[in-house]
Motif scaffolding. Structure first.
Motif, PDB file in Angstrom:
ATOM      1  N   LEU A 178      -6.107   3.587   4.978  1.00  0.00           N
ATOM      2  CA  LEU A 178      -5.399   3.400   3.711  1.00  0.00           C
ATOM      3  C   LEU A 178      -3.896   3.304   3.906  1.00  0.00           C
ATOM      4  CD1 LEU A 178      -5.286   3.269   0.627  1.00  0.00           C
ATOM      5  CD2 LEU A 178      -5.441   5.765   0.588  1.00  0.00           C
ATOM      6  N   LYS A 179      -3.329   4.226   4.666  1.00  0.00           N
ATOM      7  CA  LYS A 179      -1.887   4.263   4.839  1.00  0.00           C
ATOM      8  C   LYS A 179      -1.386   3.100   5.683  1.00  0.00           C
ATOM      9  CE  LYS A 179       2.390   5.754   5.121  1.00  0.00           C
ATOM     10  NZ  LYS A 179       3.336   5.545   4.000  1.00  0.00           N
ATOM     11  N   GLU A 180      -1.992   2.899   6.835  1.00  0.00           N
ATOM     12  CA  GLU A 180      -1.475   1.922   7.782  1.00  0.00           C
ATOM     13  C   GLU A 180      -1.793   0.472   7.406  1.00  0.00           C
ATOM     14  OE1 GLU A 180      -2.923   3.010  11.613  1.00  0.00           O
ATOM     15  OE2 GLU A 180      -1.888   4.946  11.645  1.00  0.00           O
ATOM     16  N   ASP A 181      -2.991   0.250   6.872  1.00  0.00           N
ATOM     17  CA  ASP A 181      -3.427  -1.124   6.627  1.00  0.00           C
ATOM     18  C   ASP A 181      -3.129  -1.640   5.216  1.00  0.00           C
ATOM     19  OD1 ASP A 181      -4.488  -1.258   9.222  1.00  0.00           O
ATOM     20  OD2 ASP A 181      -6.386  -0.390   8.570  1.00  0.00           O
ATOM     21  N   LEU A 182      -3.096  -0.745   4.244  1.00  0.00           N
ATOM     22  CA  LEU A 182      -2.943  -1.200   2.866  1.00  0.00           C
ATOM     23  C   LEU A 182      -1.624  -0.764   2.241  1.00  0.00           C
ATOM     24  CD1 LEU A 182      -6.590  -0.639   1.586  1.00  0.00           C
ATOM     25  CD2 LEU A 182      -5.525  -2.756   2.379  1.00  0.00           C
ATOM     26  N   VAL A 183      -1.322   0.529   2.316  1.00  0.00           N
ATOM     27  CA  VAL A 183      -0.069   1.004   1.733  1.00  0.00           C
ATOM     28  C   VAL A 183       1.105   0.494   2.549  1.00  0.00           C
ATOM     29  CG1 VAL A 183       1.321   3.026   1.158  1.00  0.00           C
ATOM     30  CG2 VAL A 183      -1.142   3.020   0.676  1.00  0.00           C
ATOM     31  N   ALA A 184       1.101   0.822   3.827  1.00  0.00           N
ATOM     32  CA  ALA A 184       2.154   0.364   4.747  1.00  0.00           C
ATOM     33  C   ALA A 184       3.526   0.517   4.099  1.00  0.00           C
ATOM     34  CB  ALA A 184       1.879  -1.076   5.165  1.00  0.00           C
TER      35      ALA A 184
ATOM     36  N   ILE B 245       1.365  -9.962  -5.901  1.00  0.00           N
ATOM     37  CA  ILE B 245       0.210  -9.217  -5.410  1.00  0.00           C
ATOM     38  C   ILE B 245      -0.190  -9.752  -4.043  1.00  0.00           C
ATOM     39  CG2 ILE B 245      -2.216  -8.648  -5.813  1.00  0.00           C
ATOM     40  CD1 ILE B 245      -0.388  -7.288  -7.762  1.00  0.00           C
ATOM     41  N   GLY B 246      -0.319  -8.844  -3.083  1.00  0.00           N
ATOM     42  CA  GLY B 246      -0.703  -9.233  -1.742  1.00  0.00           C
ATOM     43  C   GLY B 246       0.475  -9.417  -0.810  1.00  0.00           C
ATOM     44  N   SER B 247       1.650  -9.703  -1.375  1.00  0.00           N
ATOM     45  CA  SER B 247       2.842  -9.854  -0.543  1.00  0.00           C
ATOM     46  C   SER B 247       3.727  -8.624  -0.669  1.00  0.00           C
ATOM     47  CB  SER B 247       3.605 -11.122  -0.929  1.00  0.00           C
ATOM     48  OG  SER B 247       3.921 -11.111  -2.313  1.00  0.00           O
ATOM     49  N   GLU B 248       4.265  -8.422  -1.872  1.00  0.00           N
ATOM     50  CA  GLU B 248       5.112  -7.251  -2.117  1.00  0.00           C
ATOM     51  C   GLU B 248       4.304  -6.073  -2.648  1.00  0.00           C
ATOM     52  OE1 GLU B 248       9.019  -5.971  -4.822  1.00  0.00           O
ATOM     53  OE2 GLU B 248       7.910  -7.811  -5.264  1.00  0.00           O
TER      54      GLU B 248
ATOM     55  N   LEU C 139      -2.763  -3.733  -4.681  1.00  0.00           N
ATOM     56  CA  LEU C 139      -3.612  -2.994  -5.600  1.00  0.00           C
ATOM     57  C   LEU C 139      -4.750  -2.351  -4.810  1.00  0.00           C
ATOM     58  CD1 LEU C 139      -3.983  -5.428  -8.653  1.00  0.00           C
ATOM     59  CD2 LEU C 139      -2.162  -3.793  -8.148  1.00  0.00           C
ATOM     60  N   VAL C 140      -5.061  -1.108  -5.151  1.00  0.00           N
ATOM     61  CA  VAL C 140      -6.135  -0.377  -4.463  1.00  0.00           C
ATOM     62  C   VAL C 140      -6.970   0.362  -5.494  1.00  0.00           C
ATOM     63  CG1 VAL C 140      -6.714   1.423  -2.782  1.00  0.00           C
ATOM     64  CG2 VAL C 140      -4.717  -0.039  -2.399  1.00  0.00           C
ATOM     65  N   SER C 141      -8.282   0.217  -5.412  1.00  0.00           N
ATOM     66  CA  SER C 141      -9.201   0.993  -6.242  1.00  0.00           C
ATOM     67  C   SER C 141     -10.135   1.757  -5.309  1.00  0.00           C
ATOM     68  CB  SER C 141     -10.007   0.086  -7.179  1.00  0.00           C
ATOM     69  OG  SER C 141      -9.183  -0.470  -8.174  1.00  0.00           O
ATOM     70  N   ILE C 142     -10.164   3.070  -5.457  1.00  0.00           N
ATOM     71  CA  ILE C 142     -10.966   3.919  -4.573  1.00  0.00           C
ATOM     72  C   ILE C 142     -12.163   4.472  -5.336  1.00  0.00           C
ATOM     73  CG2 ILE C 142     -10.969   5.983  -3.125  1.00  0.00           C
ATOM     74  CD1 ILE C 142      -7.988   5.599  -2.714  1.00  0.00           C
ATOM     75  N   SER C 143     -13.354   4.316  -4.772  1.00  0.00           N
ATOM     76  CA  SER C 143     -14.556   4.853  -5.411  1.00  0.00           C
ATOM     77  C   SER C 143     -14.607   6.366  -5.253  1.00  0.00           C
ATOM     78  CB  SER C 143     -15.816   4.247  -4.793  1.00  0.00           C
ATOM     79  OG  SER C 143     -16.964   4.931  -5.270  1.00  0.00           O
ATOM     80  N   VAL C 144     -14.941   7.043  -6.345  1.00  0.00           N
ATOM     81  CA  VAL C 144     -15.126   8.496  -6.287  1.00  0.00           C
ATOM     82  C   VAL C 144     -16.608   8.831  -6.160  1.00  0.00           C
ATOM     83  CG1 VAL C 144     -13.026   8.943  -7.609  1.00  0.00           C
ATOM     84  CG2 VAL C 144     -15.195   8.687  -8.824  1.00  0.00           C
TER      85      VAL C 144
ATOM     86  N   VAL D 217       1.257   4.888  -8.971  1.00  0.00           N
ATOM     87  CA  VAL D 217       2.168   3.822  -8.560  1.00  0.00           C
ATOM     88  C   VAL D 217       3.148   4.420  -7.560  1.00  0.00           C
ATOM     89  CG1 VAL D 217       3.872   2.110  -9.290  1.00  0.00           C
ATOM     90  CG2 VAL D 217       1.975   2.711 -10.818  1.00  0.00           C
ATOM     91  N   GLY D 218       3.319   3.744  -6.438  1.00  0.00           N
ATOM     92  CA  GLY D 218       4.217   4.302  -5.426  1.00  0.00           C
ATOM     93  C   GLY D 218       4.796   3.267  -4.495  1.00  0.00           C
ATOM     94  N   ASP D 219       5.725   3.730  -3.688  1.00  0.00           N
ATOM     95  CA  ASP D 219       6.391   2.909  -2.689  1.00  0.00           C
ATOM     96  C   ASP D 219       6.039   3.464  -1.318  1.00  0.00           C
ATOM     97  OD1 ASP D 219       8.132   1.654  -0.926  1.00  0.00           O
ATOM     98  OD2 ASP D 219       9.849   1.735  -2.291  1.00  0.00           O
ATOM     99  N   GLY D 220       5.295   2.686  -0.544  1.00  0.00           N
ATOM    100  CA  GLY D 220       4.894   3.141   0.776  1.00  0.00           C
ATOM    101  C   GLY D 220       6.050   3.312   1.725  1.00  0.00           C
ATOM    102  N   ARG D 221       7.163   2.670   1.421  1.00  0.00           N
ATOM    103  CA  ARG D 221       8.336   2.759   2.295  1.00  0.00           C
ATOM    104  C   ARG D 221       9.128   4.037   2.031  1.00  0.00           C
ATOM    105  NH1 ARG D 221      12.242  -2.257   1.924  1.00  0.00           N
ATOM    106  NH2 ARG D 221      10.290  -3.287   2.542  1.00  0.00           N
TER     107      ARG D 221
END
Length: 219
Positions: free
Chosen positions: A64-70, A105-108, A111-116, A172-176
């Motif tokens: 999640l962190k490395e591949d999507l949030v980054a 979306i996809g560049s800057e 979006l992530v949806s996580i199943s519970v 909503v967040g900023d991975g940087r």
């Protein structure tokens, strides 16, 4: 005659209550969700990304962190596919965010949806569900083992002992910068997009005052 009138009145009252009950039970999932949701409220959030493997809707293993949030700006929701009340509304809001942000979306923005409900929500099931909301390439739907999902949710402050009763929540967040907010309730997509823009403007403002950051980072 009086007895007949009394019986008729009782029958009318019973019929009215029956119709009212049927009307309440027949309302839409969206109406049901709104009736049980808390008013929208936002709170600053401290998050921890568990170093565990997850699966996206294509069956690909991701971190999640490395591949999507980054270093992206991220809008994240928590759903499960068999939910007929809160989750369709939340996913509908995410779809509107996708539409409003367009090519970002996809560049800057990611979006992530996580199943519970990872036991039932396989990648194939998530992919089918995602198609109902016209999810594009920049919208990832995640599942995994129960242990991995629980660790992920706990780190994000989104875990609930009973997933069936989880509250409507979008983050909503900023991975940087690691600046995150939790939005509880059914938040208008314009509010979520405004938060994304606020984080984006903060990036550009910081870059203007520190050219080294601007030179070494993506928008």
């Amino acid at each position: 005659m009086k007895g007949c009138n009394t019986r008729a009145a009782k029958l009318f009252t019973l019929l009215s209550l029956t119709l009212l009950s049927a009307s309440v039970q027949a309302h839409s999932p969206e109406q049901h969700a709104h009736a049980h949701a808390k008013p929208t409220e936002a709170a600053d959030a401290t998050v921890h990304f568990a170093a565990v493997p997850l699966l996206d809707q294509h069956g690909q293993t991701v971190n999640l962190k490395e591949d999507l949030v980054a270093d992206k700006l991220v809008v994240m929701s928590f759903v499960y596919t068999s939910c007929t009340t809160v989750c369709p509304v939340v996913s509908g809001l995410m779809k509107q965010v996708q539409d409003q942000l367009g090519e970002r979306i996809g560049s800057e923005v990611q979006l992530v949806s996580i199943s519970v409900d990872p036991l039932r929500d396989t990648p194939t099931r998530l992919q089918q569900y995602a198609q109902g909301f016209n999810a594009g390439d920049g919208w990832s739907w995640l599942t995994g083992t129960t242990q991995s999902i629980n660790q992920t949710l706990k780190g994000l402050g989104a875990w609930a002992a009973d997933y069936d009763a989880h509250p409507p929540l979008i983050m909503v967040g900023d991975g940087r910068s690691d600046n995150w907010s939790r939005f509880y309730g059914f938040t208008a997509p314009e509010v979520l997009v405004a938060k994304v823009n606020e984080l984006s403007h903060a990036r550009h403002s910081l870059a203007q005052h520190n050219p080294a950051i601007h030179a070494g980072a993506h928008p």
